[in-house]
Scaffold this motif. Structure first.
Motif, PDB file in Angstrom:
ATOM      1  N   LEU A 154       4.525  -2.597   9.607  1.00 13.79           N
ATOM      2  CA  LEU A 154       5.285  -1.951   8.560  1.00 13.79           C
ATOM      3  C   LEU A 154       6.160  -3.068   7.734  1.00 13.79           C
ATOM      4  O   LEU A 154       6.643  -3.888   8.235  1.00 13.79           O
ATOM      5  N   HIS A 200       0.609   6.012  -2.486  1.00 15.40           N
ATOM      6  CA  HIS A 200       1.121   7.345  -2.713  1.00 15.40           C
ATOM      7  C   HIS A 200       2.614   7.096  -3.181  1.00 15.40           C
ATOM      8  O   HIS A 200       3.488   6.431  -2.554  1.00 15.40           O
ATOM      9  N   THR A 202       6.193   8.978  -5.036  1.00 15.87           N
ATOM     10  CA  THR A 202       7.219  10.226  -5.115  1.00 15.87           C
ATOM     11  C   THR A 202       8.471   9.492  -6.119  1.00 15.87           C
ATOM     12  O   THR A 202       8.712   8.376  -6.021  1.00 15.87           O
ATOM     13  N   ASP A 204      11.785  10.380  -9.438  1.00 16.56           N
ATOM     14  CA  ASP A 204      12.178  11.478 -10.090  1.00 16.56           C
ATOM     15  C   ASP A 204      13.287  11.005 -11.041  1.00 16.56           C
ATOM     16  O   ASP A 204      13.393   9.588 -11.027  1.00 16.56           O
ATOM     17  N   LEU A 206      16.740  10.716 -11.204  1.00 19.18           N
ATOM     18  CA  LEU A 206      18.175  11.533 -10.420  1.00 19.18           C
ATOM     19  C   LEU A 206      19.576  10.651 -11.138  1.00 19.18           C
ATOM     20  O   LEU A 206      20.350  11.221 -11.232  1.00 19.18           O
ATOM     21  N   VAL A 221       9.999   6.145  -4.574  1.00 16.53           N
ATOM     22  CA  VAL A 221       9.517   5.480  -3.107  1.00 16.53           C
ATOM     23  C   VAL A 221       7.722   5.572  -3.297  1.00 16.53           C
ATOM     24  O   VAL A 221       7.095   6.490  -3.565  1.00 16.53           O
ATOM     25  N   GLY A 229      -4.521  -1.300   8.279  1.00 17.89           N
ATOM     26  CA  GLY A 229      -3.523  -0.344   8.487  1.00 17.89           C
ATOM     27  C   GLY A 229      -2.225  -0.350   8.532  1.00 17.89           C
ATOM     28  O   GLY A 229      -1.517   0.670   8.766  1.00 17.89           O
ATOM     29  N   ILE A 231       1.478  -0.560   6.915  1.00 16.51           N
ATOM     30  CA  ILE A 231       2.171   0.342   5.798  1.00 16.51           C
ATOM     31  C   ILE A 231       3.253  -0.193   5.213  1.00 16.51           C
ATOM     32  O   ILE A 231       4.066  -0.692   5.881  1.00 16.51           O
ATOM     33  N   GLY A 332       0.153  14.003  -8.076  1.00 18.60           N
ATOM     34  CA  GLY A 332       0.778  14.387  -7.000  1.00 18.60           C
ATOM     35  C   GLY A 332      -0.041  14.267  -5.768  1.00 18.60           C
ATOM     36  O   GLY A 332       0.022  14.750  -4.762  1.00 18.60           O
TER      37      GLY A 332
ATOM     38  N   HIS D 200       4.884  13.819   2.826  1.00 16.57           N
ATOM     39  CA  HIS D 200       3.599  12.829   2.949  1.00 16.57           C
ATOM     40  C   HIS D 200       3.656  12.015   4.064  1.00 16.57           C
ATOM     41  O   HIS D 200       4.648  11.182   4.179  1.00 16.57           O
ATOM     42  N   THR D 202       1.612   8.707   6.444  1.00 15.57           N
ATOM     43  CA  THR D 202       0.419   7.868   6.748  1.00 15.57           C
ATOM     44  C   THR D 202       0.858   7.283   7.935  1.00 15.57           C
ATOM     45  O   THR D 202       2.062   7.138   8.473  1.00 15.57           O
ATOM     46  N   ALA D 203      -0.400   7.272   8.880  1.00 26.36           N
ATOM     47  CA  ALA D 203      -0.067   6.757  10.196  1.00 26.36           C
ATOM     48  C   ALA D 203      -1.319   6.175  10.478  1.00 26.36           C
ATOM     49  O   ALA D 203      -2.574   6.432  10.283  1.00 26.36           O
ATOM     50  N   ASP D 204      -1.209   5.268  11.739  1.00 32.17           N
ATOM     51  CA  ASP D 204      -2.427   4.600  12.201  1.00 32.17           C
ATOM     52  C   ASP D 204      -2.092   4.286  13.881  1.00 32.17           C
ATOM     53  O   ASP D 204      -0.893   4.405  14.304  1.00 32.17           O
ATOM     54  N   ALA D 220       3.782   5.090  11.917  1.00 30.35           N
ATOM     55  CA  ALA D 220       3.867   6.172  11.044  1.00 30.35           C
ATOM     56  C   ALA D 220       4.944   5.930   9.787  1.00 30.35           C
ATOM     57  O   ALA D 220       6.166   5.492  10.316  1.00 30.35           O
ATOM     58  N   VAL D 221       4.600   6.238   8.469  1.00 25.65           N
ATOM     59  CA  VAL D 221       5.496   6.447   7.511  1.00 25.65           C
ATOM     60  C   VAL D 221       5.701   7.772   6.836  1.00 25.65           C
ATOM     61  O   VAL D 221       4.382   8.262   6.753  1.00 25.65           O
ATOM     62  N   THR D 225      10.179  14.819   0.479  1.00 29.66           N
ATOM     63  CA  THR D 225      11.163  14.894  -0.980  1.00 29.66           C
ATOM     64  C   THR D 225      12.004  16.234  -0.695  1.00 29.66           C
ATOM     65  O   THR D 225      11.615  17.114  -0.034  1.00 29.66           O
ATOM     66  N   GLY D 229      15.606  16.627  -5.416  1.00 31.80           N
ATOM     67  CA  GLY D 229      14.893  15.330  -5.962  1.00 31.80           C
ATOM     68  C   GLY D 229      15.092  14.120  -4.996  1.00 31.80           C
ATOM     69  O   GLY D 229      14.453  13.048  -5.262  1.00 31.80           O
ATOM     70  N   SER D 230      16.041  13.995  -4.014  1.00 32.64           N
ATOM     71  CA  SER D 230      16.188  12.879  -3.226  1.00 32.64           C
ATOM     72  C   SER D 230      14.922  12.555  -2.384  1.00 32.64           C
ATOM     73  O   SER D 230      14.159  13.585  -2.114  1.00 32.64           O
ATOM     74  N   ILE D 231      14.538  11.425  -2.101  1.00 29.65           N
ATOM     75  CA  ILE D 231      13.637  11.021  -1.340  1.00 29.65           C
ATOM     76  C   ILE D 231      13.923  10.464   0.027  1.00 29.65           C
ATOM     77  O   ILE D 231      14.730   9.330   0.055  1.00 29.65           O
ATOM     78  N   VAL D 233      12.576   8.579   3.736  1.00 29.21           N
ATOM     79  CA  VAL D 233      11.424   7.665   4.304  1.00 29.21           C
ATOM     80  C   VAL D 233      11.974   7.771   5.951  1.00 29.21           C
ATOM     81  O   VAL D 233      12.767   7.311   6.034  1.00 29.21           O
ATOM     82  N   GLU D 235      10.368   6.389   9.748  1.00 27.85           N
ATOM     83  CA  GLU D 235       9.142   5.531   9.931  1.00 27.85           C
ATOM     84  C   GLU D 235       9.488   5.226  11.353  1.00 27.85           C
ATOM     85  O   GLU D 235      10.607   5.084  11.874  1.00 27.85           O
ATOM     86  N   GLY D 332      -4.772  13.981   4.508  1.00 27.74           N
ATOM     87  CA  GLY D 332      -4.775  12.926   3.722  1.00 27.74           C
ATOM     88  C   GLY D 332      -3.937  13.283   2.539  1.00 27.74           C
ATOM     89  O   GLY D 332      -3.828  12.852   1.412  1.00 27.74           O
ATOM     90  N   ARG D 333      -3.442  14.583   2.032  1.00 30.35           N
ATOM     91  CA  ARG D 333      -2.434  15.035   1.141  1.00 30.35           C
ATOM     92  C   ARG D 333      -1.146  15.217   1.484  1.00 30.35           C
ATOM     93  O   ARG D 333      -0.522  15.446   2.490  1.00 30.35           O
ATOM     94  N   SER D 334      -0.364  15.510   0.404  1.00 27.17           N
ATOM     95  CA  SER D 334       1.107  16.045   0.540  1.00 27.17           C
ATOM     96  C   SER D 334       1.110  17.458   0.994  1.00 27.17           C
ATOM     97  O   SER D 334       0.260  18.239   0.693  1.00 27.17           O
TER      98      SER D 334
END
Lengths: 342, 342, 342, 342
Positions: A154, A200, A202, A204, A206, A221, A229, A231, A332, D200, D202-204, D220-221, D225, D229-231, D233, D235, D332-334
């Motif tokens: 990571l 990927h 995201t 905005d 803000l 982000v 593998g 991230i 997206g 969204h 991602t993991a392995d 994983a990460v 959202t 609008g704040s994001i 993460v 992990e 694999g998608r949001s």
């Protein structure tokens, strides 16, 4: 007295006399043992002259003349970003070694042109990814190189600017192409030899919500998945009340290295509010040593005729992530990186 | 090109080509915008020449000739300590501005001679108390000057060397006259405008016990009582396994400032052994910026014709504490300081 | 339900219902698996009752009756300091195990009486030197015991109170007998098996200068020289704007351990003022875990019939330094310690 | 003696006698002023008995009987995760207040059932999101509540386990449902009143690559959202060489709070390897105080008849992110979150 030594030093023309030009100029004028500033070039009348006078060197508004001058060994490009690629190509064609502030290019085609020009001319081409020269990051990389950190799993790279930007003057995608480009390079630097495969993002507006419909994103982000593998997360925001915040983290099978101690000094004051440490306000303060070290490394590559330590190919790899991040925000969806290092 | 600027820079002769001479020489040769090295002087045949060649400047074994040279504005004295006073007196008499490594003198009479010589010649005399220029210490002093720390009550200054000294080459009282002299100056710097009145010292040979009967003390604690009742503790040891350790603390009615973050960088590694930060190994690493800043400040005083920021009188005040500490150890009693600033 | 377990727990009478009594009472009432509070004793009518009601236990104003009660295994003495020795002697004579807040005694004769009483009765006697139970200090001691720190050379122990004391209610020599007594014990704890041989102290009334002529000292530095040449510095002040500050340092031939992280939590806020961490305001906050651990250790000694981990002899050793420090301030001279552990 | 007080304490039955059961049992048996353990229940013969004996309380293998017991006010559920929802429903139906270890449910339907059962019975239902009770996180939330941090823009929550897991015993999606569920709750806790809208992930399998084809993800990460609008993460990784690593960061318009100081103590050792601080090895060590505080808060809610501070609805919100993260990795998608708080 001392004449022999001066001959040894790389003679540098500074291109651009704005904020970064002035900063690099001061370093070149007085702080490097292996390079010296000989002239400042800026097409705007008077701009180069004012700065050159401060450093006691020549100035010019005529780029072609400077590139034709045998008394110039190398150029340091600190012009506005949109001129970078053309300047790299022209300087390389003139046989000058090139140090170019980031971004070297904002399209892969331009990146390839710049790389090809330097290659054809046989000159070193170095890009201004300064964090590689900051002590914290260099120390972390050393622990990767000697195996202490193990295989990265990571990674994180953060850039937060102190703010005060004028939203009307920030081009769209700046957060990816000019700010996070540093973080993408950092993720690559801390995951040596491993290619990024998917991005990927995201993002905005803000800080300045009113500018969102004009395409200005100020908070983002970006998740980067690598071929092994691992991230990486790159994160940026254009406004931090506490100053300029650049941090990194690489967590691997052997342990974790963390980077980024944004204190102005090791002095701590304990008073009624608790324990207080002042924090840096600007990139030039936080990375002062890194800015000097990257120019010293560039001059050394020129003197020794070796490859630059951060190349045009490095710039292209970071750019491939930045472009994918911008596309991910627009669509997206996650975006595959076809070929970061063709 | 740039000729006008060079005329502006202070032309410095470096006296002494040992460890500190080489270090100051590198700074003077390439890192200062307002000074430049013109020659290196050392009476030992070949010594100055070797160093001067590295810097691309002249060298000499003839001190008198250098002092008579109109092309020299100032001297930086980095010769062995026992020659310091004579060199200060001679250079001042020749009209040169003087920067002298500590200790400027090892007796109050010598200190007075040096001060008088600079005064009579009207030249700046600066002493190499580098901590005043280190960011942590400067930041703490700023909080004293603006009233944040309030009136000092308790102060602390610590110096621990990484070790590796040759006990056969260390004169008696070195721990007071050459090591703790920095800490005494620091206590004075952090207690501005207040005179020391009494000193009590305890010391022993704990690193090299076999040398105790030859007078070598390697570990010491010195308590300094000031005129306003505040109490300072200076502490030193000649061997620390973790590197060079210089720390300070000033605790006042408004709060406490602590100084001295001996990390090589802000990078931390977390692994099986816990969290690890590497620490600096030498004074030149810990105080790199301070060494540059003190020479820049000296050159600026010379250029502007102002008084040096750390004067011969400052050196005398620190010396008065050092001599009292040595006496306190010999007598086992507290020692009054008659007149630190006559 | 659970009756069998309760029989196992040490039944404790709390003597004293002031600030420390309330604090120890809360621990005894609900936080210890191996002890329980059964009664609170205070000769002042109503005082014990109020506190006992809060804990749901009995109360009494009759010390003799409580000491005669077979339902009490041990006493925790948190009465005013001047009654400590008599209470230790009486409780031991009644066959009760004794935990006594510091200072156990304020004269060596009293210390000897308390030690003799516990010895004659064959009961454990533990003194409230809480720092030995604080995680930082215990961890440092572990590194001394396993040889990592090596032979101690320089030691430091600091206590700074947050202030707010009423100078009219502080007896003379309090700074040595009640405050620095902790630091003297800490120096002994961090220099295991080594006797103190000489003490030099400097002290003044800097917080409340008007009280100096009544003998109140509020700021002090004490230097303790040990039999092996190592030097300890204990330092105290009755007012710190940033809260309660207890720190320690032991520097030896193998390295240095530092203790005392007075943050209320690991949360740091970075804002316009820089980086801010809040700091603890009281001993009960900083040493919360230590207060619990010392009572748990006491109860365990009682249950197992083993010697207490901090004994009356430890109290006597710290007291011998405190008395020497007070004498040193009065005489202005260093004071030898004849026999700290007779 | 003290009978009146005991009546006041909440009588708790502990359900489950594994690792977390033993840990919560020790807290309930001896460390809380407002609750006491009365019985331990586990259907496996002998398991509850062994643990109960240690605490000196009753034990049972008959859940129904315990839930029917008027001498039990509340249950603490520390059984295997797959039984959690049924146990919550049964205990609520029996009129018992419920504390349930995370995850309360692994499907939204189950979460709704648990919430409905507690609602219908009118009993408090609290979920074991311990970080809300850890001092660092509580302090950060206080700075959010008083406006200091401003509006959150970027958030981070990290969990890294020290490792040693048996991949054969870890169900698929554990990293989302059992590990990151804490981080999702933390992001929600540090972004009060704002709903998550898109996820969204991602993991392995980087720690145990051989188990990837059996669905075990160990690294994983997750990007979350929020409606404003704040994001955020989140992990996680199942193996960290340096111990248990839980950290957080909330960066807002007013500044940034960082949490998570995984040191075992404030003691630092400086030696030949540099500066070393030991780090915690387990959640029970890092969050010891938080585990006690969450049970104390639960007991207080039961005693006062108020709502629990971390409710079933909170559990459902975190679960909605966990399920979306698992789906994001599969597709694999949001993934949009339809309705986190129905």
């Amino acid at each position: 007295m001392g004449a022999a030594t001066e001959d040894d030093r790389v003679r540098v023309a500074l291109i651009g006399s704005g904020r970064m030009g002035a900063f690099h100029g001061a370093t070149l004028a007085a702080r490097l043992p292996n390079a010296r500033l000989v002239t400042v070039v800026d097409p705007a009348p008077g701009a180069a002259e004012r700065l050159a006078r401060e450093f006691g060197v020549d100035s010019s508004t005529d780029m072609a003349a400077v590139l034709a001058d045998d008394g110039v060994d190398a150029v340091v490009i600190a012009a506005p970003a949109r001129f970078h690629t053309e300047l790299v190509v022209a300087a390389a064609a003139a046989g000058k070694a090139v140090f170019c502030e980031k971004p070297m290019a904002v399209s892969l085609a331009d990146a390839d042109r710049a790389i090809a020009a330097a290659h054809a001319a046989g000159v070193p081409l170095q890009v201004g990814f300064n964090r590689r020269f900051a002590p914290d990051w260099a120390a972390a990389r050393a622990l990767l190189d000697d195996g202490t950190v193990g295989t990265p799993r990571l990674l994180r790279s953060v850039t937060r600017d102190p703010g005060g930007f004028d939203p009307g003057r920030v081009p769209a995608d700046t957060i990816f192409l000019e700010t996070l480009i540093h973080d993408f390079d950092t993720l690559l630097f801390l995951n040596p030899g491993v290619e990024p495969v998917e991005v990927h993002a995201t993002a905005d507006a803000l800080v300045e919500p009113d500018w969102k419909d004009r395409g200005l994103l100020d908070t983002a982000v970006v998740t980067v998945t690598f071929a092994n593998g691992s991230i990486g997360v790159a994160e940026a925001c254009f406004q931090a009340t506490y100053g300029y915040d650049v941090r990194g983290e690489v967590f691997g099978s052997g342990g974790m290295a963390t980077m980024g101690d944004g204190r102005t000094s090791g002095m701590t004051f304990s008073g009624p509010a608790g324990r207080v440490t002042t924090t840096v306000r600007s990139d030039q303060e936080l990375l002062a040593g890194a800015y000097v070290a990257e120019l010293a490394a560039f001059a050394e590559a020129v003197r020794r005729g070796t490859e630059a330590v951060v190349t045009g190919v490095d710039a292209r790899r970071a750019l491939s992530i930045a472009l994918a991040a911008a596309e991910s925000v627009r669509t997206g969806r996650s975006v595959r990186i076809a070929d970061p290092t063709p």
